[in-house]
Design a protein around this motif. Structure first.
Motif, PDB file in Angstrom:
ATOM      1  N   THR A  91      54.140 109.776  43.340  1.00  0.00           N
ATOM      2  CA  THR A  91      52.434 110.017  44.084  1.00  0.00           C
ATOM      3  C   THR A  91      52.816 108.195  44.388  1.00  0.00           C
ATOM      4  OG1 THR A  91      51.727 110.967  41.644  1.00  0.00           O
ATOM      5  CG2 THR A  91      50.041 109.195  43.218  1.00  0.00           C
ATOM      6  N   ALA A  92      54.132 107.251  43.727  1.00  0.00           N
ATOM      7  CA  ALA A  92      53.707 105.743  43.840  1.00  0.00           C
ATOM      8  C   ALA A  92      54.836 106.090  45.100  1.00  0.00           C
ATOM      9  CB  ALA A  92      54.294 105.077  42.624  1.00  0.00           C
ATOM     10  N   SER A  93      55.409 106.830  46.054  1.00  0.00           N
ATOM     11  CA  SER A  93      56.492 107.154  46.667  1.00  0.00           C
ATOM     12  C   SER A  93      54.937 106.764  48.320  1.00  0.00           C
ATOM     13  CB  SER A  93      57.177 108.112  46.729  1.00  0.00           C
ATOM     14  OG  SER A  93      57.180 108.349  48.153  1.00  0.00           O
ATOM     15  N   LEU A  94      54.283 107.597  47.918  1.00  0.00           N
ATOM     16  CA  LEU A  94      53.329 108.668  48.632  1.00  0.00           C
ATOM     17  C   LEU A  94      52.316 107.505  49.099  1.00  0.00           C
ATOM     18  CD1 LEU A  94      51.311 110.255  50.173  1.00  0.00           C
ATOM     19  CD2 LEU A  94      50.664 111.385  48.262  1.00  0.00           C
ATOM     20  N   LEU A  95      51.941 106.596  47.954  1.00  0.00           N
ATOM     21  CA  LEU A  95      50.951 105.106  47.641  1.00  0.00           C
ATOM     22  C   LEU A  95      51.773 104.378  48.811  1.00  0.00           C
ATOM     23  CD1 LEU A  95      49.065 105.557  44.636  1.00  0.00           C
ATOM     24  CD2 LEU A  95      47.803 105.597  47.097  1.00  0.00           C
ATOM     25  N   VAL A  96      52.658 104.231  48.856  1.00  0.00           N
ATOM     26  CA  VAL A  96      53.661 102.912  49.074  1.00  0.00           C
ATOM     27  C   VAL A  96      53.601 102.713  50.245  1.00  0.00           C
ATOM     28  CG1 VAL A  96      56.289 103.169  48.339  1.00  0.00           C
ATOM     29  CG2 VAL A  96      55.000 101.224  48.466  1.00  0.00           C
ATOM     30  N   TRP A  97      53.916 104.414  50.926  1.00  0.00           N
ATOM     31  CA  TRP A  97      54.306 104.758  52.375  1.00  0.00           C
ATOM     32  C   TRP A  97      53.177 103.801  52.934  1.00  0.00           C
ATOM     33  CZ3 TRP A  97      58.800 103.464  54.108  1.00  0.00           C
ATOM     34  CH2 TRP A  97      60.391 103.407  52.993  1.00  0.00           C
ATOM     35  N   THR A  98      52.069 105.183  52.604  1.00  0.00           N
ATOM     36  CA  THR A  98      50.678 104.924  53.046  1.00  0.00           C
ATOM     37  C   THR A  98      50.255 103.535  53.469  1.00  0.00           C
ATOM     38  OG1 THR A  98      50.039 106.987  52.045  1.00  0.00           O
ATOM     39  CG2 THR A  98      48.047 105.484  52.501  1.00  0.00           C
ATOM     40  N   MET A  99      50.277 102.574  52.440  1.00  0.00           N
ATOM     41  CA  MET A  99      50.349 101.394  52.039  1.00  0.00           C
ATOM     42  C   MET A  99      50.948 100.222  53.623  1.00  0.00           C
ATOM     43  SD  MET A  99      48.599  99.854  49.173  1.00  0.00           S
ATOM     44  CE  MET A  99      48.036  98.338  49.844  1.00  0.00           C
ATOM     45  N   ILE A 100      52.301 101.149  53.810  1.00  0.00           N
ATOM     46  CA  ILE A 100      53.102 100.479  54.578  1.00  0.00           C
ATOM     47  C   ILE A 100      52.636 100.955  56.441  1.00  0.00           C
ATOM     48  CG2 ILE A 100      55.433 100.320  55.671  1.00  0.00           C
ATOM     49  CD1 ILE A 100      56.296 100.420  52.589  1.00  0.00           C
ATOM     50  N   LEU A 101      52.668 101.867  56.707  1.00  0.00           N
ATOM     51  CA  LEU A 101      52.716 102.634  56.927  1.00  0.00           C
ATOM     52  C   LEU A 101      50.485 102.175  57.969  1.00  0.00           C
ATOM     53  CD1 LEU A 101      53.887 106.262  57.281  1.00  0.00           C
ATOM     54  CD2 LEU A 101      54.119 104.432  58.618  1.00  0.00           C
ATOM     55  N   LEU A 102      50.207 102.194  56.929  1.00  0.00           N
ATOM     56  CA  LEU A 102      48.430 101.461  57.071  1.00  0.00           C
ATOM     57  C   LEU A 102      48.293  99.891  57.421  1.00  0.00           C
ATOM     58  CD1 LEU A 102      45.750 103.284  55.281  1.00  0.00           C
ATOM     59  CD2 LEU A 102      46.251 103.924  57.595  1.00  0.00           C
ATOM     60  N   GLY A 103      49.441  99.353  57.068  1.00  0.00           N
ATOM     61  CA  GLY A 103      49.481  98.235  57.321  1.00  0.00           C
ATOM     62  C   GLY A 103      50.594  97.284  58.328  1.00  0.00           C
ATOM     63  N   GLN A 104      50.588  98.523  59.103  1.00  0.00           N
ATOM     64  CA  GLN A 104      51.750  98.800  60.143  1.00  0.00           C
ATOM     65  C   GLN A 104      50.224  99.185  61.911  1.00  0.00           C
ATOM     66  OE1 GLN A 104      54.942 101.342  59.545  1.00  0.00           O
ATOM     67  NE2 GLN A 104      56.000 100.063  61.218  1.00  0.00           N
ATOM     68  N   HIS A 105      49.676  99.743  61.318  1.00  0.00           N
ATOM     69  CA  HIS A 105      48.591 100.774  61.870  1.00  0.00           C
ATOM     70  C   HIS A 105      47.743 100.603  61.768  1.00  0.00           C
ATOM     71  CE1 HIS A 105      52.231 103.033  64.273  1.00  0.00           C
ATOM     72  NE2 HIS A 105      52.869 103.246  62.396  1.00  0.00           N
ATOM     73  N   THR A 106      46.926  99.028  61.709  1.00  0.00           N
ATOM     74  CA  THR A 106      45.974  98.682  61.525  1.00  0.00           C
ATOM     75  C   THR A 106      44.717  99.336  61.638  1.00  0.00           C
ATOM     76  OG1 THR A 106      46.395  96.797  62.433  1.00  0.00           O
ATOM     77  CG2 THR A 106      46.326  96.712  60.491  1.00  0.00           C
ATOM     78  N   ASN A 107      44.598 100.576  63.612  1.00  0.00           N
ATOM     79  CA  ASN A 107      43.651 100.928  63.833  1.00  0.00           C
ATOM     80  C   ASN A 107      43.339 101.754  62.423  1.00  0.00           C
ATOM     81  OD1 ASN A 107      45.917 102.457  64.196  1.00  0.00           O
ATOM     82  ND2 ASN A 107      44.859 102.771  66.253  1.00  0.00           N
ATOM     83  N   TRP A 108      44.352 102.606  62.305  1.00  0.00           N
ATOM     84  CA  TRP A 108      44.488 103.361  61.571  1.00  0.00           C
ATOM     85  C   TRP A 108      43.812 102.937  59.685  1.00  0.00           C
ATOM     86  CZ3 TRP A 108      43.955 108.820  62.596  1.00  0.00           C
ATOM     87  CH2 TRP A 108      43.976 109.473  63.524  1.00  0.00           C
ATOM     88  N   GLN A 109      44.185 102.306  59.489  1.00  0.00           N
ATOM     89  CA  GLN A 109      43.267 101.256  58.447  1.00  0.00           C
ATOM     90  C   GLN A 109      41.962 101.247  58.704  1.00  0.00           C
ATOM     91  OE1 GLN A 109      42.694  97.213  55.891  1.00  0.00           O
ATOM     92  NE2 GLN A 109      45.671  97.486  56.745  1.00  0.00           N
ATOM     93  N   ASP A 110      41.236 100.567  60.152  1.00  0.00           N
ATOM     94  CA  ASP A 110      40.156 100.591  59.953  1.00  0.00           C
ATOM     95  C   ASP A 110      40.000 101.173  59.542  1.00  0.00           C
ATOM     96  OD1 ASP A 110      40.676  97.560  60.337  1.00  0.00           O
ATOM     97  OD2 ASP A 110      40.883  98.036  62.414  1.00  0.00           O
ATOM     98  N   ARG A 111      40.006 102.755  60.831  1.00  0.00           N
ATOM     99  CA  ARG A 111      38.904 104.245  60.724  1.00  0.00           C
ATOM    100  C   ARG A 111      39.399 104.902  59.118  1.00  0.00           C
ATOM    101  NH1 ARG A 111      41.568 108.268  65.271  1.00  0.00           N
ATOM    102  NH2 ARG A 111      40.300 109.857  64.212  1.00  0.00           N
TER     103      ARG A 111
END
Ligand code: HEM
Length: 381
Positions: A196-216
């Motif tokens: 679960t830590a792995s799922l969350l850390v990759w999610t934060m990394i990807l949303l940190g890269q793709h901030t348009n998805w973070q905003d959505r």
């Protein structure tokens, strides 16, 4: 097998017995009662981040914090009122996990695990200590049960209850022994914490890269919850966050391969596989196959899951982050609920982007992890 011998490592009738007893512990009705525990652990992590950022933007390696949070959640939900003792057990389990990884990464010398080296002795010590601590917690629970107190809504209580139920149904040899209950408790940690830590850390990394998805995602959170505390109903209606998680699990599946043993001769295409063959389905390869997913296979595009998993691929049965068939991950709903709640709470409090000091290096130690951490610039909202 020092790590845990529970459900994941038993076969045949033994597996049927374990699965029947464990399944109810992860039923949605039970998970509902675990949400407050998820909330406490996640709030603690957020408070730590607020303590670092102090209202400014600040670089934080979020990975160790996410690991502590998922570990804390398992301690709370597995052992409930015995949380403090549970936490100690899992700290030991974590030390054991690290020692085992060291063994796996060193040269294999047959029989070396029986030598009384410092590391081997420490591993045995931890194993004994973990077992006796879990035994103490279980015995305490059994005594309170005998005194007529109802079981707590935690995984251990549910496991003990469910064990009693199958015994009452007349399956005299069907219940779990105390040793087996101990192994299952250990397995919850092994199976549930790093993944679960792995799922969350990759999610934060990807949303940190793709901030348009973070905003959505953040927009969705504010529409669904406003100032309300997240509840199970709202969490199950999060569409954007759901497709984001599906896409993260496609690109970075925490468990990178599934294993199966064939019990009778099987023909697949032109191949004849004899009974006893060991097969490995590599999820990284399956999830990154352009023939299945299309030319944008290596891109982060949650939209591909907008119409559901089956419509996302050209070929059926190509997406298995939680495995498949009867042995599918028992903790799937638990993990997704936890990940959704954590994301909702993080997105409501911070915006974040990838720091220039982040080095992209996925590597596998039990689960798929960012080798050099996950440095993000966090900004309080
Ligand atoms: C994102 C998080 C997680 C991922 C990606 C994941 C993935 C998997 C996978 C791929 C399997 C093998 C399934 C198969 O062979 O078909 C599995 C099995 C298992 N998982 Fe998970 N898991 C996660 C979280 C959890 C949690 C939170 C728990 C418990 C608290 C858990 C407990 C287990 C157990 C006990 C098994 C063995 C099931 C059996 O053999 O019947 N997992 N998981």
């Amino acid at each position: 097998m020092l790590l845990a011998r529970g459900l994941a490592n038993v076969e045949g009738d033994q597996w049927v017995k374990h699965r029947k007893i464990i399944n109810p512990a992860f039923h949605v009705e039970k998970l509902k009662h675990m949400l407050p525990a998820f909330h406490i652990s996640c709030s603690e992590m957020i408070r730590k981040w607020e303590g670092i950022t102090k209202g400014r933007s600040c670089e934080v390696d979020v990975y160790p914090y996410l690991q502590t949070m998922t570990s804390d959640i398992i301690s709370r939900t597995a052992f409930g009122s015995s949380y403090e003792e549970g936490r100690k057990i899992f700290e030991l389990q974590c030390e054991l996990q690290k020692l085992i990884v060291q063994v796996l990464q060193s040269m294999y010398i047959p029989g070396s695990r029986f030598l009384p080296t410092k590391r081997n002795r420490r591993m045995m010590e931890i194993d004994q200590e973990v077992k006796s601590s879990i035994k103490k917690i279980i015995n305490k629970r059994l005594t309170t049960k005998e005194n007529g107190e109802s079981s707590k809504g935690d995984l251990l209580g549910i496991l003990l209850d469910s064990n009693d139920k199958v015994k009452l149904q007349g399956y005299t040899t069907f219940g779990l022994s105390i040793d087996e209950v101990i192994e299952e408790c250990k397995l919850f940690y092994i199976g549930g914490q790093e993944t679960t830590a792995s799922l969350l850390v990759w999610t934060m990394i990807l949303l940190g890269q793709h901030t348009n998805w973070q905003d959505r995602a953040r927009d969705e959170v504010s529409k669904v919850f406003g100032d309300r505390k997240p509840d199970i109903d709202g969490l199950s209606h999060l569409k954007i966050i759901n497709i984001i998680l599906l896409e993260v699990l496609r690109l970075y599946p925490p468990v990178v391969a599934l294993e199966r043993i064939i019990h009778e001769e099987t023909k697949i295409g032109d191949l004849i596989l004899p009974s006893g063959s060991q097969l490995m389905l590599h999820l990284m390869m399956l999830h990154h196959d352009a023939n299945i997913w299309g030319d944008d296979v290596n891109e982060f595009n949650p939209e591909r899951f907008a119409e559901g998993v089956s419509k996302a691929t050209k070929i059926q049965a190509s997406y298995y982050p939680f495995g498949g068939g009867p042995r599918i991950c028992v903790g799937q709903a638990f993990a997704i609920l936890q990940a959704k709640l954590a994301l909702v709470m993080i997105l409501s409090r911070f915006s974040f982007k990838l720091s220039p000091s982040y080095s992209h290096a996925p590597h596998i130690i039990l689960s798929l992890q960012p080798q050099f951490g996950a440095q993000l610039i966090l900004s309080e909202l």
